[in-house]
Design an enzyme around this catalytic site. Structure first.
Site, PDB file in Angstrom:
ATOM      1  N   ALA A   1     -10.779  40.587  10.705  1.00 40.93           N
ATOM      2  CA  ALA A   1     -11.733  42.177  10.906  1.00 40.93           C
ATOM      3  C   ALA A   1     -11.376  41.469  13.426  1.00 40.93           C
ATOM      4  CB  ALA A   1     -13.317  42.150  10.589  1.00 40.93           C
TER       5      ALA A   1
ATOM      6  N   GLU B   1      -9.567  40.293  15.283  1.00 39.89           N
ATOM      7  CA  GLU B   1      -8.886  39.871  16.013  1.00 39.89           C
ATOM      8  C   GLU B   1      -8.262  41.589  16.700  1.00 39.89           C
ATOM      9  OE1 GLU B   1      -6.089  38.782  13.389  1.00 39.89           O
ATOM     10  OE2 GLU B   1      -6.731  36.554  12.947  1.00 39.89           O
TER      11      GLU B   1
ATOM     12  N   ARG C   1     -14.217  37.529  10.391  1.00 40.76           N
ATOM     13  CA  ARG C   1     -12.573  37.908   9.271  1.00 40.76           C
ATOM     14  C   ARG C   1     -12.601  38.539   8.462  1.00 40.76           C
ATOM     15  NH1 ARG C   1      -8.134  33.821   9.785  1.00 40.76           N
ATOM     16  NH2 ARG C   1      -7.610  33.706   7.496  1.00 40.76           N
TER      17      ARG C   1
ATOM     18  N   ASN D   1      -5.900  37.942   3.447  1.00 39.75           N
ATOM     19  CA  ASN D   1      -4.864  37.644   3.861  1.00 39.75           C
ATOM     20  C   ASN D   1      -3.918  36.965   3.526  1.00 39.75           C
ATOM     21  OD1 ASN D   1      -1.832  38.521   5.384  1.00 39.75           O
ATOM     22  ND2 ASN D   1      -1.978  36.879   7.149  1.00 39.75           N
ATOM     23  N   ARG D   2      -5.442  36.021   1.989  1.00 38.05           N
ATOM     24  CA  ARG D   2      -4.893  35.293   1.192  1.00 38.05           C
ATOM     25  C   ARG D   2      -4.956  36.317  -0.358  1.00 38.05           C
ATOM     26  NH1 ARG D   2      -4.159  33.950   5.281  1.00 38.05           N
ATOM     27  NH2 ARG D   2      -4.353  31.650   6.086  1.00 38.05           N
TER      28      ARG D   2
ATOM     29  N   TYR E   1       1.026  24.998   7.618  1.00 32.62           N
ATOM     30  CA  TYR E   1       0.573  24.772   7.216  1.00 32.62           C
ATOM     31  C   TYR E   1       0.590  26.071   5.734  1.00 32.62           C
ATOM     32  CZ  TYR E   1      -4.158  26.502   6.633  1.00 32.62           C
ATOM     33  OH  TYR E   1      -5.243  26.392   5.817  1.00 32.62           O
TER      34      TYR E   1
ATOM     35  N   GLU F   1       1.322  37.077  16.029  1.00 30.53           N
ATOM     36  CA  GLU F   1      -0.218  36.282  16.560  1.00 30.53           C
ATOM     37  C   GLU F   1       0.338  36.512  17.853  1.00 30.53           C
ATOM     38  OE1 GLU F   1      -2.223  35.605  14.463  1.00 30.53           O
ATOM     39  OE2 GLU F   1      -1.660  34.151  13.022  1.00 30.53           O
TER      40      GLU F   1
HETATM   41 ZN   LIG Z   1      -4.830  37.167  11.726  1.00 27.60          ZN
END
Ligand SMILES: [Zn+2]
Length: 422
Positions: free
Chosen positions: A185, A187, A237, A257-258, A365, A388
């Protein structure tokens, strides 16, 4: 007993948030740490996992020399600074009052919600609230025969998830390109760049690409979260799922996104409801991820998907799968070639540097349940990239609107190069 206590504290925090309306960040500090050795990364990871309610990490990188931004509550700040000093971690305090930064955004959001848009002369260098965004998409649909506005599903709060398909000749069979924007959210540059790309395609300049592809944009995959950043908390987010721990309300939201079905929730940190990366109760538990999954699976039945782009911010990275493992994707040679072309195009546009590589390489990561990995593992697109966008930590998520144009221009030039070289 201890758990019950913490859940009550969390519930109380939640209620305070609701009563007070917009979340405030008075005397919250924003810290930029530059890890110089592996031990520094371990210390920062400890902080991230131990203090979920007092520390919010803005970037996910775990690489030495990468700037890592996070904000910290006033109650933890003294101890945290002591910890950083004791362990000789290189850091600077960017502000001792995050509220001042957020207040500017709040004024911007309030103005944006009040102001009428002149649809005949849309200003693409603004961040728009959700409803206005949808108005713009519907307007473009009415003005351009190539543009079709539709929705791909709904959210837990009942909003429709918008989509836009752009095709200049539906009689010709074309391969497809998919854009997933705004899964996170806060971004905002992701949503704005997506709209910029739609504008580019609908202007005469997009003809070469439109002759080759049918474009599918999901410009705001997380509408509830996006609305919440305008009305309650600019730093939000996740989506707006209410999470329960027994009968108590725990921290809200699932990191969409997980939540995709790829190595789901193997990252321990993503199992806490209060984590910014909370994976949800099971893979595809969320309406937004279900909608995205179903849309791509359906599209895949009728068209070959050449490329899938997921737009995020920030840190300026051009990434390909995987994030959940260090294994390389099938077409690694092509991925490398296209990524080099992409970052070169970005540099040639406004001189900015984006690092490239797999998600795992660039961030050091392990990320479970990300959309990109799911697309690649299911063989749903020939290539999938996560980008990104700007910047590298000067403004982070609070990127000023005057950077929408240069950010979108540089990334669009990279996307053009990639699509013309597939
Ligand atoms: Zn993101």
């Amino acid at each position: 007993m201890k758990n019950t206590f913490w859940i009550s504290v969390i519930s109380l925090t939640y209620i305070i948030h609701q009563i007070c309306g917009f979340a405030r960040f008075d005397r919250y500090s924003v810290i930029k740490a530059i890890p110089k050795r592996l031990g520094d990364i371990d210390h920062l990871t400890q902080i991230k996992h131990r203090f979920l309610n007092d520390v919010d990490f803005w970037s996910e990188s775990n690489r030495i020399e990468d700037a890592i931004l996070f904000d910290v509550s006033p109650r933890l700040k003294k101890n945290l600074i002591h910890y950083l000093d004791k362990n000789r971690i290189n850091y600077t305090i960017l502000t001792d009052n995050l509220e001042q930064w957020v207040e500017k955004e709040r004024l911007y959001a309030t103005e944006s919600m009040k102001n009428e848009i002149n649809l005949d002369s849309i200003d693409y260098e603004r961040y728009y609230p959700f409803e206005k965004y949808v108005d713009i998409l519907k307007y473009l649909h009415s003005k351009h025969s190539a543009a079709t506005y539709k929705t791909i599903g709904s959210t837990i709060e009942g909003r429709m998830i918008p989509a836009m398909v752009i095709n200049n000749d539906r009689d010709v069979k074309k391969n497809a390109v998919v854009f997933e924007c705004g899964i996170h959210a806060r971004e905002w540059i992701s949503h704005a760049s997506c709209l910029w790309f739609i504008k580019e395609l609908l202007s005469g300049d997009g003809k070469k690409l439109l002759d080759k592809y049918e474009f599918h944009f999901i410009p705001i995959l997380n509408p509830d979260g996006y609305v919440y950043t305008f009305t309650h908390n600019r730093m939000w987010r996740k989506n707006r799922r209410r999470n329960y721990f027994g009968l108590s309300v725990a921290c809200d939201g699932v990191d969409l996104n997980r939540n995709f079905d790829i190595n789901f929730c193997r990252d321990l940190a993503a199992r806490s409801m209060c984590s910014q990366a909370y994976c949800g109760s099971y893979a595809f538990s969320e309406k937004e991820t279900q909608s995205m999954r179903d849309y791509v699976l359906e599209l895949n039945k009728t068209a070959k998907i050449d490329a899938y782009f997921a737009l995020h911010s920030f840190t300026q990275l051009w990434m390909y799968p995987y994030g959940f493992t260090s294994y390389e994707p099938r077409s690694i040679g092509q991925y490398r070639k296209l990524s080099k072309l992409a970052v070169e195009a970005i540099r040639n546009t406004h001189g900015k540097t984006y690092r490239w590589g797999s998600i795992f390489e660039t961030m050091r990561y392990l990320v479970s349940g990300a959309s990109l990995d799911w697309i690649e593992s299911q063989n749903l697109a020939d290539f999938s990239f996560a980008i990104e966008l700007r910047d590298t930590g000067e403004y982070g998520f609070l990127l000023p609107a005057n950077q929408i144009r240069p950010t979108s221009e540089e990334v669009w030039s990279a996307i053009e190069v990639v699509l013309l070289n597939i």
